[in-house]
Design a protein around this motif. Sequence first.
Motif, PDB file in Angstrom:
ATOM      1  N   ALA C  51       0.799  -1.215   0.000  1.00 25.56           N
ATOM      2  CA  ALA C  51       0.000   0.000   0.000  1.00 25.56           C
ATOM      3  C   ALA C  51       0.838   1.273   0.000  1.00 25.56           C
ATOM      4  O   ALA C  51       0.304   2.351  -0.147  1.00 25.56           O
ATOM      5  CB  ALA C  51      -0.921   0.000   1.216  1.00 25.56           C
ATOM      6  N   ALA C  52       2.136   1.152   0.173  1.00 30.25           N
ATOM      7  CA  ALA C  52       2.972   2.356   0.250  1.00 30.25           C
ATOM      8  C   ALA C  52       2.980   3.079  -1.093  1.00 30.25           C
ATOM      9  O   ALA C  52       3.104   2.453  -2.142  1.00 30.25           O
ATOM     10  CB  ALA C  52       4.386   1.966   0.638  1.00 30.25           C
ATOM     11  N   PRO C  53       2.866   4.403  -1.061  1.00 30.51           N
ATOM     12  CA  PRO C  53       2.911   5.170  -2.309  1.00 30.51           C
ATOM     13  C   PRO C  53       4.244   4.968  -3.020  1.00 30.51           C
ATOM     14  O   PRO C  53       5.290   4.918  -2.368  1.00 30.51           O
ATOM     15  CB  PRO C  53       2.775   6.615  -1.817  1.00 30.51           C
ATOM     16  CG  PRO C  53       2.179   6.531  -0.468  1.00 30.51           C
ATOM     17  CD  PRO C  53       2.656   5.234   0.114  1.00 30.51           C
ATOM     18  N   LYS C  54       4.190   4.843  -4.324  1.00 30.12           N
ATOM     19  CA  LYS C  54       5.394   4.645  -5.143  1.00 30.12           C
ATOM     20  C   LYS C  54       5.477   5.753  -6.188  1.00 30.12           C
ATOM     21  O   LYS C  54       4.458   6.211  -6.707  1.00 30.12           O
ATOM     22  CB  LYS C  54       5.317   3.299  -5.880  1.00 30.12           C
ATOM     23  CG  LYS C  54       5.478   2.082  -5.017  1.00 30.12           C
ATOM     24  CD  LYS C  54       5.632   0.823  -5.852  1.00 30.12           C
ATOM     25  CE  LYS C  54       4.320   0.366  -6.469  1.00 30.12           C
ATOM     26  NZ  LYS C  54       3.476  -0.393  -5.533  1.00 30.12           N
ATOM     27  N   TRP C  55       6.663   6.144  -6.523  1.00 33.26           N
ATOM     28  CA  TRP C  55       6.898   7.081  -7.622  1.00 33.26           C
ATOM     29  C   TRP C  55       7.872   6.444  -8.598  1.00 33.26           C
ATOM     30  O   TRP C  55       8.838   5.804  -8.176  1.00 33.26           O
ATOM     31  CB  TRP C  55       7.513   8.385  -7.100  1.00 33.26           C
ATOM     32  CG  TRP C  55       6.541   9.273  -6.407  1.00 33.26           C
ATOM     33  CD1 TRP C  55       6.157   9.201  -5.104  1.00 33.26           C
ATOM     34  CD2 TRP C  55       5.829  10.371  -6.984  1.00 33.26           C
ATOM     35  NE1 TRP C  55       5.247  10.192  -4.835  1.00 33.26           N
ATOM     36  CE2 TRP C  55       5.028  10.928  -5.962  1.00 33.26           C
ATOM     37  CE3 TRP C  55       5.784  10.932  -8.258  1.00 33.26           C
ATOM     38  CZ2 TRP C  55       4.197  12.024  -6.176  1.00 33.26           C
ATOM     39  CZ3 TRP C  55       4.955  12.032  -8.470  1.00 33.26           C
ATOM     40  CH2 TRP C  55       4.173  12.571  -7.452  1.00 33.26           C
ATOM     41  N   ALA C  56       7.640   6.649  -9.862  1.00 30.29           N
ATOM     42  CA  ALA C  56       8.595   6.220 -10.883  1.00 30.29           C
ATOM     43  C   ALA C  56       8.678   7.313 -11.931  1.00 30.29           C
ATOM     44  O   ALA C  56       7.672   7.976 -12.232  1.00 30.29           O
ATOM     45  CB  ALA C  56       8.163   4.912 -11.513  1.00 30.29           C
ATOM     46  N   GLN C  57       9.862   7.521 -12.454  1.00 30.27           N
ATOM     47  CA  GLN C  57      10.014   8.569 -13.467  1.00 30.27           C
ATOM     48  C   GLN C  57      11.036   8.123 -14.503  1.00 30.27           C
ATOM     49  O   GLN C  57      12.065   7.539 -14.146  1.00 30.27           O
ATOM     50  CB  GLN C  57      10.467   9.865 -12.813  1.00 30.27           C
ATOM     51  CG  GLN C  57      10.304  11.083 -13.691  1.00 30.27           C
ATOM     52  CD  GLN C  57      10.539  12.368 -12.915  1.00 30.27           C
ATOM     53  OE1 GLN C  57      11.655  12.667 -12.535  1.00 30.27           O
ATOM     54  NE2 GLN C  57       9.489  13.121 -12.678  1.00 30.27           N
ATOM     55  N   LYS C  58      10.734   8.411 -15.752  1.00 26.21           N
ATOM     56  CA  LYS C  58      11.556   7.894 -16.835  1.00 26.21           C
ATOM     57  C   LYS C  58      11.447   8.827 -18.034  1.00 26.21           C
ATOM     58  O   LYS C  58      10.378   9.363 -18.307  1.00 26.21           O
ATOM     59  CB  LYS C  58      10.992   6.531 -17.234  1.00 26.21           C
ATOM     60  CG  LYS C  58      11.720   5.848 -18.351  1.00 26.21           C
ATOM     61  CD  LYS C  58      10.931   4.617 -18.803  1.00 26.21           C
ATOM     62  CE  LYS C  58      11.774   3.703 -19.639  1.00 26.21           C
ATOM     63  NZ  LYS C  58      10.999   2.529 -20.074  1.00 26.21           N
ATOM     64  N   THR C  59      12.553   8.994 -18.733  1.00 18.30           N
ATOM     65  CA  THR C  59      12.506   9.778 -19.968  1.00 18.30           C
ATOM     66  C   THR C  59      12.531   8.840 -21.164  1.00 18.30           C
ATOM     67  O   THR C  59      13.463   8.048 -21.317  1.00 18.30           O
ATOM     68  CB  THR C  59      13.685  10.761 -20.049  1.00 18.30           C
ATOM     69  OG1 THR C  59      13.637  11.625 -18.919  1.00 18.30           O
ATOM     70  CG2 THR C  59      13.603  11.602 -21.317  1.00 18.30           C
ATOM     71  N   ILE C  60      11.492   8.924 -21.977  1.00 19.06           N
ATOM     72  CA  ILE C  60      11.352   8.097 -23.170  1.00 19.06           C
ATOM     73  C   ILE C  60      11.723   8.923 -24.395  1.00 19.06           C
ATOM     74  O   ILE C  60      11.351  10.094 -24.483  1.00 19.06           O
ATOM     75  CB  ILE C  60       9.889   7.626 -23.314  1.00 19.06           C
ATOM     76  CG1 ILE C  60       9.528   6.628 -22.215  1.00 19.06           C
ATOM     77  CG2 ILE C  60       9.628   7.049 -24.689  1.00 19.06           C
ATOM     78  CD1 ILE C  60       8.047   6.286 -22.193  1.00 19.06           C
ATOM     79  N   THR C  61      12.430   8.323 -25.329  1.00 21.92           N
ATOM     80  CA  THR C  61      12.705   9.005 -26.596  1.00 21.92           C
ATOM     81  C   THR C  61      11.872   8.370 -27.699  1.00 21.92           C
ATOM     82  O   THR C  61      12.018   7.174 -27.987  1.00 21.92           O
ATOM     83  CB  THR C  61      14.198   8.936 -26.949  1.00 21.92           C
ATOM     84  OG1 THR C  61      14.945   9.514 -25.873  1.00 21.92           O
ATOM     85  CG2 THR C  61      14.490   9.697 -28.233  1.00 21.92           C
ATOM     86  N   LEU C  62      10.964   9.160 -28.285  1.00 18.80           N
ATOM     87  CA  LEU C  62      10.145   8.657 -29.388  1.00 18.80           C
ATOM     88  C   LEU C  62      10.880   8.900 -30.693  1.00 18.80           C
ATOM     89  O   LEU C  62      11.471   9.965 -30.890  1.00 18.80           O
ATOM     90  CB  LEU C  62       8.792   9.365 -29.411  1.00 18.80           C
ATOM     91  CG  LEU C  62       7.919   9.139 -28.174  1.00 18.80           C
ATOM     92  CD1 LEU C  62       6.725  10.089 -28.173  1.00 18.80           C
ATOM     93  CD2 LEU C  62       7.422   7.691 -28.116  1.00 18.80           C
TER      94      LEU C  62
END
Lengths: 194, 194, 194
Positions: C51-62
Amino acid sequence: MQVQAASSSVFLSAAKPVWVSASAPPVVRVNSLYTAKPSSLNSDSNSMATAAPKWAQKTITLPPQRRGCHLITPKILNEIGSDLSEFKCGLAHLFLHHTSASLTINENYDSDVRDDTETFLNKIVPEGRSAPWKHTLEGPDDMPAHIKSSMFGCALTIPITNGKLNMGTWQGIWLCEHRDHPTARKVVVTLNGI
Amino acid sequence: MQVQAASSSVFLSAAKPVWVSASAPPVVRVNSLYTAKPSSLNSDSNSMATAAPKWAQKTITLPPQRRGCHLITPKILNEIGSDLSEFKCGLAHLFLHHTSASLTINENYDSDVRDDTETFLNKIVPEGRSAPWKHTLEGPDDMPAHIKSSMFGCALTIPITNGKLNMGTWQGIWLCEHRDHPTARKVVVTLNGI
Amino acid sequence: MQVQAASSSVFLSAAKPVWVSASAPPVVRVNSLYTAKPSSLNSDSNSMATAAPKWAQKTITLPPQRRGCHLITPKILNEIGSDLSEFKCGLAHLFLHHTSASLTINENYDSDVRDDTETFLNKIVPEGRSAPWKHTLEGPDDMPAHIKSSMFGCALTIPITNGKLNMGTWQGIWLCEHRDHPTARKVVVTLNGI
């Protein structure tokens, strides 16, 4: 750990929470983050404090500006910059409290881009005698202002990475004032992250 | 603690988490919030429960409405009002599940503003014989509806402050129905905050 | 527990955190979620991790794409799909790092809808000799690209439900390339939830 072909980054799975330090150029400062799970942090209260989700909210008053598009990134950063630095990863939400102005993200360098955007808005939304509006009590510029507000919108959400707004090199925050009479404008800023 | 000149508010640093109570007028109810850090709350489980991040998500079905712009703030609040009251600070996200209608924030008082906005949309997006669209299988109003949906967007994010949507005095939530045939519309509402 | 008449769903109060399992059809997979409160989970570290809040962040190149509107849902899911599956409930935020392209949500089936939208954008924003722009140094397609970027916007926020983007049956994510010269485009994806 997965490495995705089409991306310059790795995206770490939650099973192994790892902070990727900022070795990339400023624009792509951090490619992958996951919160450390509280269960793995219970033994270290300092780490837990770092990884705990934080919320901040503030109402900013922007000074009156003439009709047109204005770059307000410096004003916003002046208000929230030191608070942003508390967040490794998160989102900044800006919400304008008005229906006759708008917030948008666009070019931050050449003021001609802002002037041309104002020219476009005036070209596309009729004003004055030729306009078909019923709502005219508050002046000829009022109904066009409402329409422009919905076209560009009154809210922005911008990623936070390593304590800074993670925008592209040429991106800036614009306040577009759609009324003839300059008025102070309120923006509710909400920060959320770790 | 920092006091910023251009703002009517103080923004408290994370080092000293403090709840600012609502002494300001309703529109700017709370100027500054920070989550209490879990580490400082471990001694008091009641406080921790209060400050723990919460998520809520719900799918609302809006009844069929005629083509045009409709004020739906009361309908939305009727669905989520009691849940909103659980959040001191947060964000409400509304996401429309359709590509021929839109959500926007605009004037909440004079219905002429909504009629004029519909007039504008119809003026700017050609429909019928003069329209250059290839996608016509679903009727002459379908392709214009898709375009209007991207112009205004299908999602809104609104700050939550002291258990209420923190919008400006004259702001309301609109559902813009772009099809001729009224259809029930689904909105996924996600609440996140403390 | 409250049951709201106008909705197909129940929205459980925070007092009784309950997970509603996915018995509804895929589009409305989960109608109501609340985080389990940490205070009620302290006795069970496995649940707390869930139940713990999670953050994820990623830079995608299209990859570079020709001028026009492109369906990129598969590309985005290919990049973030396995990470999405970590979230029961949350929000996915996509932020394009550019001022001459845009992100929007629209029809995912008939490519004519994307072609017609490009036709509309070119019709509404003048380009070339007849255009009134001052900002022309970067070519005749540059200023129109900036305007289109603010019309559709450079960011999207999409609900996450049961490990998937919770969009409508016919909704897809579009990248609209507004420049003549195809360029790789960066998107910062931020995931937040439980």
